[in-house]
Design a protein around this motif. Structure first.
Motif, mmCIF file in Angstrom:
data_model
loop_
_atom_site.group_PDB
_atom_site.id
_atom_site.type_symbol
_atom_site.label_atom_id
_atom_site.label_comp_id
_atom_site.label_asym_id
_atom_site.label_seq_id
_atom_site.Cartn_x
_atom_site.Cartn_y
_atom_site.Cartn_z
ATOM 1 N N CYS A 162 40.872 -6.562 13.692
ATOM 2 C CA CYS A 162 40.261 -5.306 13.244
ATOM 3 C C CYS A 162 39.845 -4.440 14.428
ATOM 4 O O CYS A 162 39.935 -3.209 14.378
ATOM 5 N N ARG A 193 37.599 3.298 7.858
ATOM 6 C CA ARG A 193 36.567 3.262 6.830
ATOM 7 C C ARG A 193 36.179 1.838 6.451
ATOM 8 O O ARG A 193 35.054 1.568 6.047
ATOM 9 N N TYR A 194 37.117 0.922 6.596
ATOM 10 C CA TYR A 194 36.879 -0.460 6.177
ATOM 11 C C TYR A 194 36.635 -1.423 7.340
ATOM 12 O O TYR A 194 36.208 -2.545 7.124
ATOM 13 N N VAL A 198 34.119 -4.861 7.275
ATOM 14 C CA VAL A 198 34.810 -6.157 7.325
ATOM 15 C C VAL A 198 34.278 -6.992 8.480
ATOM 16 O O VAL A 198 33.983 -8.185 8.326
#
Length: 314
Positions: A162, A193-194, A198
């Protein structure tokens, strides 16, 4: 912002702990001594457990894995940090930075899980001594340690993937002495956005999950200890758990401060000062804490020192 700027960062410059040359040399000497002592101390515990059959118990089995993690943990950061202190140049390529992020995150996750496995082991030994040998079989020990390593590899892959998938287009000077995932993440110029949720969720999972197991285990241990009629039994039970509690407090206290602070926009000196505790201090304290008041470790050391081969060399 143009695409050429988004992909322009190919290396980072680690600011380090100090820009003063004399301080860098002093830190090099101090950290070299601490790094060497960490390797020797943890390696000694592994050797003692291997050679002394009296230490072939679940508690020491987990301890050898913890020592192995500590050796790998300091080796992923120590040599590079020492090299940067000597050269005065903290340059590191993006690829090496990503590899270091993955290694440190993986080993940190694994250590969290191993500490919870050790707490579970002590809980079984004290609260259910009659079934302890059957439940904590060799197979079960390997299952717990293998699961700790596997989950550590998996969760580290999620967090680091990520992070490195984000573009880095601003400054490449990182206010830290190694590539730590939450710190590097703050320097990304575009945030998905995620991505942040996460990363925060995974960090919370790996910290809160094992920590909850530890708290529940020691809650049950305390309950069982207070039910004991014998003072000797109470003292022995508390003694076997004290060392583990000290390590857990040092390790988790600093990690929670670093990894469970959503919404912090910029890295500051507190990040690297906090990191010194679990990167440098905790690994060197582990063998000291676990052996200082441990009579079984003392006996194993005495046996090794009394061996004919060792006596002839000395």
């Amino acid at each position: 912002m143009g695409a050429e700027n988004i992909t322009s960062v190919t290396e980072f410059i680690l600011v380090g702990l100090s820009n003063n040359r004399e301080t860098q040399i002093l830190l090099f000497v101090v950290f070299l001594i601490m790094y060497s002592a960490t390797i020797v101390g943890n390696l000694l515990i592994i050797i003692l457990v291997r050679v002394d059959s009296c230490l072939h118990t679940p508690m020491y089995f987990f301890l050898t894995h913890l020592s192995g993690v500590e050796i790998c943990f300091v080796t992923t950061t120590g040599p590079q940090m020492l090299a940067h202190l000597v050269s005065g140049n903290g340059a590191i390529s993006f690829t090496r930075c990503a590899a270091q992020m993955y290694a440190t995150t993986c080993l940190g996750c694994t250590e969290c899980l191993l500490l919870s496995a050790m707490a579970y082991d002590r809980c079984l030994a004290i609260c259910s001594p009659l079934v302890y040998a059957a439940v904590m079989s060799k197979k079960h020990q390997w299952q717990l340690t293998s699961a700790s390593w596997a989950v550590g590899f998996l969760l580290a892959a999620v967090n680091v993937t990520c992070t490195i998938s984000l573009p880095f287009c601003g400054t490449n000077h990182i206010n830290h002495f190694f590539c730590e995932q939450p710190v590097v993440f703050k320097y990304a110029c575009i945030e998905s956005r995620y991505t942040a949720p996460v990363i925060f969720m995974v960090s919370t999972l790996i910290l809160v999950g094992p920590f909850s197991v530890i708290l529940i285990s020691y809650g049950l241990i305390l309950y069982s200890v207070f039910q004991m009629q014998s003072r000797v039994g109470r003292r022995k039970a508390i003694s076997t758990c004290t060392s583990h509690l000290v390590v857990v407090t040092l390790f988790y206290g600093t990690l929670i401060f670093m990894y469970m602070r959503p919404g912090v926009d910029a890295a500051d000196d507190r990040d690297k000062q906090t990191a010194v505790f679990y990167i440098v201090v905790t690994p060197i304290l582990n063998p000291i804490i676990y052996s200082l008041r441990n009579k079984e470790i003392h006996k194993a050391m005495a046996k090794v020192l009394r061996r004919p081969g060792f006596e002839e060399q000395t």
